[in-house]
Structure formats: C-alpha cells, structure tokens
Design an enzyme around this catalytic site. Structure first.
Site, short mmCIF file in Angstrom:
data_model
loop_
_atom_site.label_atom_id
_atom_site.label_comp_id
_atom_site.label_asym_id
_atom_site.label_seq_id
_atom_site.Cartn_x
_atom_site.Cartn_y
_atom_site.Cartn_z
CG ASN A 1 -10.30 41.92 -40.94
OD1 ASN A 1 -10.34 40.77 -40.52
ND2 ASN A 1 -10.62 42.92 -40.17
N GLY B 1 -14.97 44.42 -47.43
CA GLY B 1 -15.80 43.28 -47.03
C GLY B 1 -16.62 42.67 -48.15
CE LYS C 1 -6.87 49.34 -42.87
NZ LYS C 1 -7.72 49.71 -44.02
#
Lengths: 74, 269
Positions: free
Chosen positions: B220, B172, B111
């Site tokens: 994530n 995020g 990635k």
C-alpha cells in the site's frame, strides 16, 4: 433530523433522535446511507439486511453502521 | 479495457495464475486503498498496477456524509475486495470486524490483522491464531498477516488459512525483505500460497519477493506515498512479472569466481 422526534438512539457513538417506531431502513434513508454498502450492528448483534425494514427502533438502541474505507494495513 | 503487456500474456499462456479457495487471479499483486493523495489517484494507480484485488479497511460510516464513498472509486466487478481488520488488537475485535465486513455482502475474504504493538505494528500471533481458527470455522477465506516466522506460518496453515501473509518488514517501513532466508524456509514448507504483506519500498523489493518464489505481494504505502503513485504502480506491475518470470526461469547459482561467456578458442594472437 427534526420533526416529531421522540426517540433517542446512539448511532456510531453519536446521539440521534428519530421518530418513534422508525425502522432501520428509515434511519438509513434519513442519513442518506446506501444499505447495500453497509453492515449494521444492532444492540451488539449483527442484523441481517432483510430485517432492516421490519426492525422498529426504540429509545436507547445502540447501532453501529460500518462500511469500507481507505486503508491497507493498520 | 485493461491493456496487457507481452509479459502478462506470456504468464497467462502458461496458466501461471494465483489460485486459492477456488479463486483465480492473473495478477499476483494486491494493492491497498489507504494514504493516497485522493480517490482519483488511487483509482488510476489501481488501474496501472494491473492488480485484481484491493484491500479495504472496515470503519464506521461517516454520518455527516461530507466524505465521498471509497466504493465509488472501486469497480467491484473488476477488483475483488479484501477487507482487512486493521486496527484490531484482540482476536475478539478482529472476529467482530470480519463478521461485519462479510455482512456488507461484497466479500467473504478477510486479511486478518491482529496487532500486538503500536510502534512496530507487529502481529500478536497468539490472538491471530485464535481468530484464524474461529473465522475458518465460520466459513471465511482467511489471509492472516504474520511475522516471517516459519513455525507460525505452519500453524496458520494448519488452522485453515487459505493464504499465509508474512511481512517483509514493518508496515509502511519500506525496508524491503529483511529476512529472505526465513521467507525461503516458509516457502519450502508451505502448501498454501505465501503472499508477502507489508514492508515493500520499491520495485526491486517486489521482484525479490517474487524471485524467492512467493506467490504474491500486498502493498500500500510504497505506491500510495510515492512521489508519483501511478508511475510507481506501473513499476510494481512490471517488477512483479519480472520477478515471477525470473523465478520460473531458474536463476544461475552464485559463484565466487568468474566464468567467461565468450569462447576461449580463436582468440586473436
């Protein structure tokens, strides 16, 4: 790492001493690192796992030992 | 043993799997390993998510051995490892990191992240393209993280990327898909799978990505930092399947005015 210590290396940015002539395999053992879970950069070049056993460490050698850590992005 | 939901069974029956570079995945969800409260919670969340691929960072081994190894908590027979180049700011750094990651011997996928700005964590696309070209030549399966920019997506595909991973929103941030129209344009032109990477906040964001026709989602923070990561992982698993099925089912067009769903004949007078 105490004993007949006479060679200073840099491993992951830290100074370490190992016995003169110790191999990469011996270093990993000493550090309790499973060789199957890491990759090693030896003096700026990636070194194949097959060569750990036959590579003797010398004063001033620089090693980076990397593995997989927790992380998703950045 | 993984328990299969009826929906997953349906998806499998129809051979609707994520495929690239000779690999095949039943789940279209890729989960990160960072920011979880502890390794055990991470392991349970991975299990609950139904994911078959997890992304990991490449870092120096901790020499004092006080930390547990992440790999003790990932069954590499069950989860494909997707090492990432998070934290790299130049093509050179990213290439070096990818090469070291491959040397561990557990994955030839990467990635690819080349960050251009610390505050937004937006990619440096110039360096990203450079690194993609080199790593493709070196035989890597490259999954580059990029902006929601259709021109860039095409360039990465042409450079040999196995998958292109546009962001939904900053890493995020949890803002969800900020530009669904760009994602649609990217999807229209793409010949490789498009996997949304970064910005998902909650289950509906994942569903929207899948409803748009994306091939997968990588997340994530949305799972790891939820109040209950395992419950959120379960929600994401279902959201992904729901979104995918809705996409395959073909939604009705949006209309401005009502159209009755009950017959107008036989109304009681």
């Amino acid at each position: 790492m105490k004993g007949l210590l006479d060679v200073e290396l840099t491993v992951n940015g830290k100074k370490l001493e190992v016995t003169n002539g110790a191999t990469i395999t011996a270093l990993l053992e000493e550090l309790q690192i499973n060789p199957l879970r890491v990759a090693v950069q030896f003096n700026q070049r990636i070194i194949k796992r097959e060569l750990y056993e036959s590579t003797a460490l010398q004063a001033g050698d620089m090693l980076e030992i990397i593995t997989f850590m927790a992380g998703g992005s950045q | 043993m993984r328990s299969e939901t009826a929906l997953e069974h349906h998806v499998m029956e129809n051979g609707d799997t994520l495929k690239f570079a000779g690999r095949e995945f039943r789940s279209r969800l890729i989960v990160g390993t960072g920011k979880f409260p502890d390794h055990r919670t991470m392991q349970q969340a991975h299990e609950a998510s139904g994911a078959e691929m997890v992304t990991v960072a490449v870092r120096r081994v901790n020499l004092d051995r006080t930390q547990e190894s992440l790999l003790d908590y990932i069954d590499t027979k069950r989860y494909a490892l997707l090492p990432n180049t998070a934290g790299c700011y130049t093509a050179e750094e990213a290439i070096k990191t990818a090469m070291l990651a491959r040397e561990v011997g557990l994955s030839d996928m990467v990635k690819l992240e080349v960050i251009g700005d610390q505050r937004t964590l937006f990619p440096d696309n110039e360096e990203l393209l450079k690194a993609t070209k080199v790593l493709v030549k070196e035989g890597f399966v490259v999954l580059p993280y990029t902006n929601d920019d259709p021109v860039m997506a095409k360039k990465l595909e042409d450079a040999g990327a196995a998958v292109v991973m546009p962001l939904a929103a900053p890493i995020g941030s949890g803002l969800g898909i900020r530009n669904p129209h760009n994602i649609r344009i990217i999807l229209e032109a793409a010949r490789v799978p498009i996997i949304i990477d970064a910005g998902v906040g909650t289950a509906s964001d994942a569903s929207i990505a899948m409803e748009l026709g994306c091939d997968g989602v990588l997340m994530n923070t949305a799972i790891a930092c939820a109040k209950d990561p395992v419950a959120m992982a379960t929600a994401m698993r279902h959201a992904m399947i729901a979104g995918r099925l809705a996409y395959l089912a073909g939604r009705i067009p949006k209309k401005l005015y009502a159209s009755a769903s009950s017959p107008l004949e036989g109304i009681i007078e």
